[in-house]
Scaffold this motif. Structure first.
Motif: not given
Length: 276
Positions: A61-83
């Motif tokens: 299980v290869k796990l990467n984790y990031v936490h954005y406390q300012n909750n920038p939204g799901i669109a930002f999250a998906y773009n981050y993961i895609a990057g």
């Protein structure tokens, strides 16, 4: 080149307790212990004292984790993961909401599709309350149920699907322009599909059922009002993207307001709408 990256967006829930994470690992462990699974957790939790000690997992299980406390939204999250996927040479992305329940054969089906295809978009049949909600028809900015039997693929002709379970080739994701960060949550999936359908001809259907539990459904008036405020902000941005305020008002805005007003028997939603 790595085949698959699973991206899970979490909010106010420890990811290892999320239904999507536990069911994904169960699906992987079912018969894939000689392989490895890559999972990216994007934590949108906005609580001040939210600090997690990550559990340890096997070498598979290869796990990467990031936490954005300012909750920038799901669109930002998906773009981050895609990057991250692009930068680390993954070929395919799978997006999951935290409340999705994957069957035991899901991982193998995703893996097989990735091995057999070099581009495109694919999605499972998503059910909520035993109703097929995705894929769906999408006309005049509204979703409606597909009642007839589904084939192995659908032409992108007034057809859309929701985020959770969506599988997209990384190159196609960026060719379509990714998710619009003008939208934090609502409409971001349909808006992405609208643009992707101009580049990709068909939506492939994966042969499994995904059950979705919508955590935004609530009988609590205060929570419903807060959720409605977020909805209205995204609706305002969606109107600006499409330059079609009148049609969206009559097909989306007004019906949603009337439904909530009748459900909760209060004009408080009208006040929220007027303030946005």
């Amino acid at each position: 080149m790595k085949d698959l990256l699973f991206g899970i967006v979490c909010f106010r829930e420890r990811f290892w307790e999320c239904e999507s994470f536990t069911s994904l690992l169960a699906s992987f462990n079912d018969d894939h212990l000689n392989n490895e699974i890559n999972i990216f957790i994007f934590d949108n939790t906005d609580l001040q004292d939210w600090v997690l000690t990550l559990p340890e997992y096997s070498q598979h299980v290869k796990l990467n984790y990031v936490h954005y406390q300012n909750n920038p939204g799901i669109a930002f999250a998906y773009n981050y993961i895609a990057g991250f996927a692009k930068g680390n040479k993954f070929e395919w992305l799978v997006f999951l909401d935290q409340d999705s329940n994957l069957p035991k054969n899901a991982y193998k089906i995703y893996e097989d599709f990735a091995m057999r295809n070099s581009q495109g978009l694919a999605a499972p049949k998503v059910f909520a309350n035993n109703k097929l909600i995705s894929p769906s028809y999408y006309r005049f900015f509204r979703s409606s149920l597909i009642l007839e039997p589904l084939e192995d693929s659908l032409k992108f002709n007034n057809v859309s699907c929701i985020n959770s379970g969506l599988m997209v080739h990384v190159s196609d994701y960026f060719r379509a322009g990714g998710y619009s960060e003008k939208l934090r949550l609502d409409f971001c999936d349909h808006e992405f599909i609208e643009r992707a359908s101009k580049k990709i001809d068909r939506l492939h259907l994966l042969n499994f059922r995904l059950d979705q539990n919508f955590s935004t459904d609530t009988n609590d008036l205060e929570k419903a009002l807060f959720r409605y405020g977020l909805f209205m902000k995204d609706l305002k941005a969606y109107r600006e993207i499409h330059h079609n305020s009148k049609l969206i008002f009559f097909t989306v805005d007004l019906p949603h307001l009337l439904r909530l007003t009748a459900q909760y028997k209060t004009f408080a939603f009208l006040k929220v709408r007027s303030a946005v």
